[in-house]
Motif scaffolding. Structure first.
Motif, short mmCIF file in Angstrom:
data_model
loop_
_atom_site.label_atom_id
_atom_site.label_comp_id
_atom_site.label_asym_id
_atom_site.label_seq_id
_atom_site.Cartn_x
_atom_site.Cartn_y
_atom_site.Cartn_z
N ILE A 158 0.83 -1.20 0.00
CA ILE A 158 0.00 0.00 0.00
C ILE A 158 0.87 1.25 0.00
CG2 ILE A 158 -1.70 1.32 1.31
CD1 ILE A 158 -2.78 -1.19 -0.11
N GLY A 159 1.95 1.22 0.75
CA GLY A 159 2.88 2.36 0.78
C GLY A 159 3.46 2.64 -0.59
N SER A 160 3.84 1.59 -1.30
CA SER A 160 4.41 1.76 -2.65
C SER A 160 3.38 2.30 -3.62
CB SER A 160 4.95 0.42 -3.16
OG SER A 160 6.02 -0.05 -2.35
N LEU A 161 2.14 1.82 -3.51
CA LEU A 161 1.08 2.30 -4.40
C LEU A 161 0.74 3.76 -4.11
CD1 LEU A 161 -1.30 -0.80 -4.48
CD2 LEU A 161 0.23 -0.01 -6.30
N ARG A 162 0.77 4.14 -2.85
CA ARG A 162 0.49 5.54 -2.51
C ARG A 162 1.61 6.45 -3.00
NH1 ARG A 162 -2.21 4.23 3.32
NH2 ARG A 162 -4.36 4.10 2.57
N THR A 163 2.84 5.95 -2.99
CA THR A 163 3.94 6.72 -3.55
C THR A 163 3.73 6.95 -5.05
OG1 THR A 163 5.52 5.88 -1.91
CG2 THR A 163 6.44 6.74 -3.97
N ALA A 164 3.23 5.91 -5.73
CA ALA A 164 2.94 6.04 -7.17
C ALA A 164 1.83 7.06 -7.41
CB ALA A 164 2.57 4.68 -7.74
N ILE A 165 0.85 7.10 -6.51
CA ILE A 165 -0.24 8.08 -6.65
C ILE A 165 0.28 9.49 -6.39
CG2 ILE A 165 -2.35 8.92 -5.54
CD1 ILE A 165 -3.34 6.09 -5.42
N GLN A 166 1.20 9.62 -5.46
CA GLN A 166 1.81 10.94 -5.22
C GLN A 166 2.51 11.44 -6.48
OE1 GLN A 166 4.32 10.36 -1.79
NE2 GLN A 166 2.59 10.24 -0.37
N ALA A 167 3.15 10.53 -7.20
CA ALA A 167 3.80 10.91 -8.46
C ALA A 167 2.76 11.34 -9.49
CB ALA A 167 4.62 9.73 -9.00
N MET A 168 1.60 10.71 -9.47
CA MET A 168 0.51 11.12 -10.36
C MET A 168 0.05 12.53 -10.01
SD MET A 168 -1.90 7.72 -10.75
CE MET A 168 -2.98 8.59 -11.90
#
Length: 217
Positions: free
Chosen positions: A112-122
């Motif tokens: 979940i942490g990694s996916l949220r990091t990807a969303i922050q990049a979005m």
């Protein structure tokens, strides 16, 4: 042919560089759908042998970016509405498998942490170029597949990547951006975080069905 996407190859791995340059030119629209690909013209522009060029073009055929016509003449593939729906149907199958797998992981919070990091990049790319927005969107979905640890799943998803880019190009920037909503991607993460595989699969299928409908509208 006027495109800088095909200029300036270095000496290392000419085939890989030619492949990358051609792929970028096609998915960016510099080589537009339906454009016939003339070997003499491309090999001269890329400053590579026709043999090396043919190897790159064969790979692009496998990726679905280039298609052969009646006489074997290659051209940039043109996607129609049915093909886009088919692409997103396959994406839904692959990414729903990814979501289910992630729901079953014991260390789901790390995912979940990694996916949220990807969303922050979005979120960070919101005011960037269309290319940056597309890349950040695709990176979220690629990350989701990669985090499963299933290399076959990841490879299968990556084999669709060129067609996904072309479907966005086919629809145009306005429609493409509508599918890059951060909220829509937060819904996916929230579903995976619950650990409810059925909910996660349902969320992915709805996400892809909605995205396809926008692109072909």
């Amino acid at each position: 042919m006027a495109t800088t996407a095909l200029l300036g190859l270095e000496k290392k791995s000419l085939r890989e560089q030619a492949l990358a340059a051609l792929r970028t030119a096609i998915t960016s629209g510099a080589l537009e759908p339906g454009r016939h690909l003339v070997e003499t013209e491309l090999s001269e522009m890329l400053q590579i042998s026709r043999g090396t060029l043919r190897e790159a073009l064969r790979q692009l055929q496998q990726e679905g970016l280039v298609a052969a016509g009646a006489r074997g003449r290659l051209s940039v593939r043109h996607l129609d509405a049915k093909e886009i729906r088919d692409i997103y149907s396959v994406r839904a199958a692959l990414e729903s498998l990814a979501a289910r797998t992630l729901c079953e992981l014991p260390d789901r919070q790390k995912v979940i942490g990694s996916l949220r990091t990807a969303i922050q990049a979005m979120e960070a790319s919101t005011h960037g170029s269309m290319e940056e927005r597309v890349e950040s969107d695709l990176d979220f979905h690629r990350t989701m597949c990669r985090l499963t640890g299933n290399e076959t799943l990841l490879h299968s998803w990556e084999s669709l990547e060129g067609s996904i880019r072309m479907s966005i190009m086919f629809a145009g920037p306005e429609k493409g951006v509508r599918n890059m909503s951060v909220d829509r991607h937060n819904d996916i993460v929230a579903a995976i975080e619950t650990g409810d595989a059925s909910l996660a699969r349902k969320t992915i299928h709805e996400h892809m069905a909605s995205a396809a409908a926008v692109l072909v509208a």
